[in-house]
Design an enzyme around this catalytic site. Structure first.
Site, PDB file in Angstrom:
ATOM      1  CG  ASP A  22       0.688  -7.863   9.901  1.00  0.00           C
ATOM      2  OD1 ASP A  22       0.494  -6.671  10.067  1.00  0.00           O
ATOM      3  OD2 ASP A  22       0.781  -8.325   8.968  1.00  0.00           O
ATOM      4  CE1 TYR A  78      -4.407   1.215   0.344  1.00  0.00           C
ATOM      5  CE2 TYR A  78      -3.146   2.709   2.058  1.00  0.00           C
ATOM      6  CZ  TYR A  78      -4.365   2.577   1.173  1.00  0.00           C
ATOM      7  OH  TYR A  78      -5.634   3.320   1.106  1.00  0.00           O
TER       8      TYR A  78
END
Lengths: 332, 332, 332, 332, 332, 332
Positions: free
Chosen positions: C280, C99
């Site tokens: 994460d 991203y």
């Protein structure tokens, strides 16, 4: 900060599986034997010595102790005790310190001495530069590539691990204390907060006939679980190491098992007063409960501070510890 | 993040006073001599060796180097170079790594090899567990009570300081590289980012006839000033140490002076291409400019990234470095 | 950072309900048909072209590709491959980016080429200005009032959504690659990290006969669940949008369903090697497992990194991917 | 938060150099002409229309306005005004909104209407999803690879830049308002906070005979300086873009110069009441002062809030604005 | 944390303008007179009393003091002193506490008693619930609408301000101490850290013939300047109040002037040992220097801790204070 | 921010045990009786008065109300209502404010008045300095040693607790409103956000025949549970207090029980429209549901905002409230 772990009911029942090396007892028996041999070999050069502390304090006897720890290496401690008790054998409280702290300036920890105990406060080798007024004890041993911090120093081999040296220092300090003529060797208690609590647990398991074990917000119990759930360092040092050394996971937990407070706790039968804080962001309460729940002691209790963080009960808890010892003292 | 330091005009003129020990040159002369002697004494056991790396890479020659660093201790590095250049003597770029990083998995740094250079990437002893894919080189030396991290290990004595060993490793790597028959000893450049830039500066000063010095966002220049102004670690490790050891200030800065990039820079005349980022929150730009402004090189330039943080120019800067060397290569 | 999601056992069993539009297949069939028609109509003007990259790299062939993506709009990519393989048809790895990253400066991603593959690295339209060395591909399409970021651009209508264009670009890139005479059209693998993993999943579903799918810490699976549990952006862009447009919830999730990796995964039978990181904080592990668990592939595996954050396995995982492909390559 | 910028004395004297394109006036003259032509060409389809708002409000007339902005594209606004003033021509306050906000639900901004003004509150195209109750106006124009946010959309070409469209919308809204029979075209004031203040400054420069300009904590003045000193977004969007596109610095600032409030301020002679907050962490006070100090207005004042952050004076400042207009209204 | 304020050279010269009310002396004269009258009127009911503390401490005499403070309201303190000094008149150290702390559990502050002083540790009314082991003294006075915290309670009128009561408590405690037969009224020192330092400064100015003033990282000097530059609470409580009550600025600073340490310092001639920390994020060093630089004392010194935050010199500084008093004690 | 509490299904079923004092009803009956008596005794001096507000607003009637609250102490409020309704009895909405906010400048909350209601907005005693444009109502009552903030003021005794005064003010305001000749006493609704919602719940229980109860993201329900799970203040003020006053836990929760919204909710039968936000970091959704689930109302609904934080539904929710009242108004 809200509650940082399970509910209290779950905590009281929490007994995670912790690896236990087959040679756990042998490992520590040999380690202590080595350390005692090293001191014998070093002889007078490494012999313990107590000298008057350089301090403005006049109302207690404060001494600067150097004693032979792991490898007969010189470890520092403060010894503080009441004046005017010549000929008396006093009970002792041996205290260990939190992560990255040092024994500091003489006089910072005097409550036990003020209550009539001999108080011994050990410097943690290599540490003592993170907060407070400083440690003075080097750790003259290198390490594998490691995360900054102490958790992963020597993590690839239990014989090299940092806490092998520290826990040995602690057991050797108990040995040393018991040689003094102003203390009662049957009344040696061990205590400490956070890492100091973890060291106290190890010392209680590695020494015979400890009078009382009183760790606060004890660190170093259930390392693998702690690394899964702890919000911050030092447990996260292990996660950071394993995030880089992605293929060392088994090795790391196998080494850690030799230093896990749960394995020590199983071997402890001394009376014990723990404390734990349910909003602790450093030591997850479930790890401390893992240690407490594993204790073999018949006489054990845990003081729960539901709204405290890692500071735990502070002097409030000390009052409870003082009462705990006073009861046992009265009972002698 | 806004600008983190002085205006660019002020930076270009910034030349802080940095302590310089009288025996700075002697200290390093003796240090390198000791290291070379140690390797000689160790003989074959410690001799450098290159073995093929275990890697899926087929389009470059990648070798795993172990060479004798400080104390003849084994230091790891990757060597990567083009295939099919038998008999050619290629220019070399020796690269050092940032704080807490390791040489990682073979193949992570290949741009110089892809551009036709022999590329050597040194592992930093003891580090390599903080990020990336790992270091493998131990630092088998203990320390005084220290802050977690490397800045304060051995800080009470320049002979014990961590960077004495690291900078010696770097100079010894240049020694080693120059013995290879596939490189051109007159064309050995040194480079690195952050700590790697600081090591490159030291290596350029401690080695003769370096072809080019190309540090990026160089750390380890003007330590005392850096500790006053840096927002974060590693400079703040020094502040943290001194916040505890309140009476060690002079000792610390006297030790640091032996490792300060400004003192190395004064002794460097090699062509130099620096880079600096004005929104750097880790290495204050004024410290890098302190090093750059001190350089004795006639041919020197600094690429300024006004809007970057500590990542600096990244591959964009590498393109400039590649052009810088290409120009000098063309000029040979 | 502790574990950020469920326990591993729960993750392995996690199969959340994800909306699947009735016309999902038709939507994508028409979308791809439109894109191919657009390219046909545009003709030579929009035809793909490869030109030598402007780079110091000499040891690989590096080319700058422009190809017609959605609406025949020009999309950039780098193509890197070994030298000296004239006449050979090499396997290909097509990679997509995370991203807000761009394809960057030529040479940043070369590991696959160094291992003997043709490597193609696609620029993500509109992105490429958040980190790294930059993207160059515009996204010439406006949007509804949207949160800054890309998740909510066109969110009110699947035909307008940003990822309709991006996923089409990806599928069209596979089309383009298969026309090259130096690649083996039966051995086209797709890969990428985070968003790149999500695009790879879509590309694998939208292209026929993909040789292998290898997404890391794949984003864009189980959007609705991800928005409930993700700590940070980009999933939180959706929450932010819905916190303002409080009456668009159904519309948003209906649009998202056309782009949800779980719906693509159900349609994939290619061999697959996933990876996931249990600490994460960007892509909740449960979303990646949602995608993995939905895969129709007979030959599938997921590498679990218990102590990593969003960086995942990095080059360590690449080694596993290289072995995964080498095994399949050997098996051909 | 302490003071975030210079001392007040320095702020009052701060007049940074801001690039001014030679064709600044031509650029905007042509831009407005184009927009007016587009509306003419679009004709009835694009003509402004006001419809009653769907709202529980009964004590004011609230209308939903759609008017042709840049490219004759439909822009939304709310119009609110007192009831029972048939035949009267009221003064108008046109208000613009802060970054990422939308016009929201009808009735959120009614103070001016409650004080007897016609109030017009423009939606900012593309925005309106970051906070509040939402915007409804699309921005149907794509962009170069850009940072998420609006600052860098079209940043490579002033004709493509996002604020070219927004500022044109604002000027066109003033055009539209002046056609209404219930307002006094000689008494059109413009206002807004933060980005809304920046738009108001542009609108005041691009429209003739503005009655009063009243921006609060005005953003979009002295972009280049603002990017050096701002702690947070949106100025840092520009830094982020330039940290990636390291070679676009000149292009970016050349584009920005067409939209810099300082260049508009030089062209404004309308009476002006600014406000600024000295602990503002979003819009550095020095940027707002740069705009204020550049104003050509003879009648200008700035209200200073020494202890406020970006919220500035809020309704307290509105009371001062109301008095400011009331004085001028009385003077008519 | 880097340096948080000016350079040391600038700090040493820093003498900001601080408002001084014309009736400052009268205000305090009347305030103390009122308090003394209130105690007289209250008579026996409010008379000071000392009772043995409930504590495990046996090696010091520890007493629980309740004395009449402002309005003859009962204020708590601990008194600790050596055993076995019957008939001796010892020097006294009166200590005040930091913001939001309480006197806590008996025995927490014993260093002065251990060094042979009578130590008195005052509870701060209303505070004592933010950290530590608790305060027990209510502040039975309401306030204007105020920021949470104590800085703005009664801020609209100096007669209502919270610190009027606290400083009076402190001066009244000195009055009380001087009535005891086991202390030497000519040797009453005052000390404290942070807020405690500010109270000590006030107490030194409001009491006659103070033997020594020893504030650490003293808060409450140069309030107006402190509010401009302090990073955090408590100074920012004032900024927060003024950010809401935008028209109370003059009133606030006029009230604050009655409590500003700079105005007290001008009136102090007692020997003084200050300390300050240059990386303090709570009390800006320039405010402490403003107080120190204003002192009228001929015998004054300030210990500078360049690398400490708000913790300052801790026990290290206490050693310096002990030497400072010992020198003066020796000199008597 | 992800979901901050249980799943929606769990929330809908969540009914935690909340302590209920035996004398809860008596406590409040006596409290209100005392307050009414106090007002009677104070007579004209304390009588409520409405004066025209000093405001630029001309399109509504805005009045400044002072009424006798707890202890007949003067409490401020704004009253806003439509013009031109002479002789009509309008429905009323009484609104309470969020934590640390004040009634602010007249005109900030006018939506209800704009929709044809009489709107009354109460100042919260002592608060009003944390955000917005300020409160003006003192709370002339001191407290035990307390955490900064209001939650723990008087926490050791329900008769001293801060909210005893605030809730009484609220109930007394309803009393006052019902005496006005321009309102319909059968149609008095109460509303408010966060703390304002909690006050509204209390007011609904303490007043007879409330027409509608409409709290948003209501605070002050299930205090003990809220303190366990809330991420931030104000619930954490209670945790902070108990972390210091470790032995006051029972006392604190016993006091809190008199002010817990759950206990009030059980006593409410008025029609109710609640709202709650599932990503709220200030008021845990489970606490609001605890209140809602306990309501005795037959006609109750809760609007759920799954993606909002503590801002909740804002004006969007107001529209729903307006429809809710309009339906009931129509039904009258």
């Amino acid at each position: 900060m809200p509650l940082t772990d399970m509910s209290l009911a779950q905590l009281r029942a929490f007994t995670p599986t912790v690896r236990e090396p087959e040679d756990f007892d042998a490992f520590w028996r040999e380690t202590l034997a080595e350390a005692r041999t090293a001191a014998d070999l070093a002889g007078a050069a490494a012999a313990a010595r107590r000298t008057p502390a350089d301090t403005p304090i006049t109302e207690l006897i404060v001494e600067d102790l150097t004693f032979p720890g792991w490898g007969a290496e010189p470890i520092k401690a403060w010894v503080a005790r009441p004046t005017g008790r010549e000929g008396e054998r006093l009970p002792v409280v041996v205290e260990f310190n939190g992560y990255n702290g040092g024994r500091g300036v003489a006089g910072e920890r005097v409550l036990w001495a003020l209550a009539g105990y001999v108080h011994v406060f050990m410097d943690t080798r290599g540490q003592g530069s993170g907060w407070g007024t400083g440690g003075e004890t080097p750790d003259p041993h290198g390490a594998n590539a490691a995360v900054s911090g102490w958790m992963t120093r020597g993590i690839l081999d239990p014989r090299q691990h940092y806490y092998r040296r520290v826990f040995t220092d602690a057991a050797r300090l108990v040995d040393e204390v018991r040689t003094w003529d102003f203390i009662d060797p049957a009344r040696v208690a061990v205590t400490g907060g956070s890492q100091g609590g973890g060291i106290a647990i190890a010392a209680a398991a590695l020494s015979d006939d400890i009078w009382a074990l009183m760790p606060d917000v004890a660190f170093l119990c259930a390392w693998e679980h702690g690394t899964d759930v702890a919000i911050s360092d030092p447990y996260q040092e292990l996660a950071r190491y394993l995030s880089v050394h992605r293929d060392h996971t088994e090795t790391v937990w196998n080494t850690a098992a030799y230093f896990d407070g749960v394995n020590f706790a199983k071997r402890i039968t001394a009376p014990a007063l723990f404390s734990v804080a349910l909003m602790d962001t450093v030591v997850p309460p479930s790890t401390t409960f893992a240690g407490f729940n594993a204790l073999a002691s018949a006489d054990k209790a845990i003081e729960v501070y539901p709204y405290n963080g890692h500071e735990g009960g502070q002097t409030f808890q000390w009052q409870k510890q003082a009462a705990f010892l006073a009861n046992r003292r009265a009972g002698v």
